[in-house]
Structures are given as C-alpha cells and as structure tokens.
Design a protein around this motif. Structure first.
Motif: not given
Length: 159
Positions: A79, A82, A85-86, A100
């Motif tokens: 995360i 990058g 994502e949650r 992502t």
C-alpha cells in the motif's frame, strides 16, 4: 551435490535425490529478478489478486499460507508503494484489498520479465517441455497437499 547411500533414511536413492533437488529449488532465489519493480511478497499478493477478485487480509493469508501478521506487514508495504488499496464493502466488517492501476502495471511488467526467464530456461532444457513439467508439478503438489491434509487424521495414518 550430496551423496545418498543405500543405508540412508530414504526408502530408495531416488527419494533422497528428489529431496535434494527440492531443497535446491528452495534455496534458489527465483523471486529475485533483475529489472523487477516489485518485491517478492508484493508480486505474490498481486498474483493472488490477478483473478480480479478482491480479498480480505484473512483471505490472502489463507491463500498464501502465511501468518496473518506477516501478510498484514506485506500488504501495508505494498500500500505504501502504491500497489494495493483497501476499500470498504457495505455490510462487511473487513475491508477488501485490490490492486491499484500502478500495482497492475508493475505486476504485468514483472510478469513479462519472469515469463521471459522461463522461456529461456525451457529453451536450454532439452529434452523437456513446460507442459510436461506443469503436468508433473501439478500432480506432485496436489498429492503433497492431500498427504499433508491427512497427516492429522490417525485413521489415515494406519491405512
């Protein structure tokens, strides 16, 4: 390479030699790839998520067969970079994880590098084919998982 003699712990020399080759594969740093963008753990997580289905942290830990705290640390690193994502799902307590666009691009980039290396390995392997190895590895892994799953069942050990 080691030497397996007839007085060893193995039922036959071939079992000892197989164990040796499996150890050799385990020592190899197959996840270290020149030019790769992702750490091995991020690649493994993105591999699981590459089917397009978001997962919870628990789902990932089960599919990767790793402790949830380990996966949590790996997910947090991905995360921060990058790659993941949650997100919330209405009516669900646990948040889901998904790649992502940057994560998808990095995974595809590294996947192409890994595929190229496999193509070069198989070009050097003669005779041999990726299809034959896939067939045998899949059969071995399936049998291994069945055996490990049944180890805790005393009735199966007596059979």
């Amino acid at each position: 390479m080691g030497h397996i003699d007839d007085d060893s712990i193995w039922p036959s020399p071939v079992y000892g030699e197989l164990a040796e080759e499996l150890l050799r594969m385990g020592r190899r740093k197959t996840n270290v790839v020149a030019g790769a963008r992702l750490e091995a753990s991020a690649f493994a997580i993105l591999w699981v998520l590459s089917d397009g289905r978001p997962r919870t942290l628990r789902d990932l830990s089960e599919e990767l067969d790793l402790d949830q705290s380990t996966v949590n640390r790996q997910v947090n690193a991905a995360i921060r970079h990058g790659y993941l994502e949650r997100f919330e799902v209405a009516g669900q307590v646990s948040r889901r994880l998904r790649p992502t666009p940057e994560g998808i691009e990095a995974f595809e980039h590294d996947g192409r590098i890994r595929a190229d290396r496999l193509k070069r390995v198989f070009a050097d392997l003669d005779p041999g084919s990726p299809e034959a190895l896939l067939h045998e590895l899949r059969a071995f892994n399936d049998a291994y998982e069945r055996t490990v799953a049944h180890q805790g069942d005393p009735a199966l050990r007596r059979a």
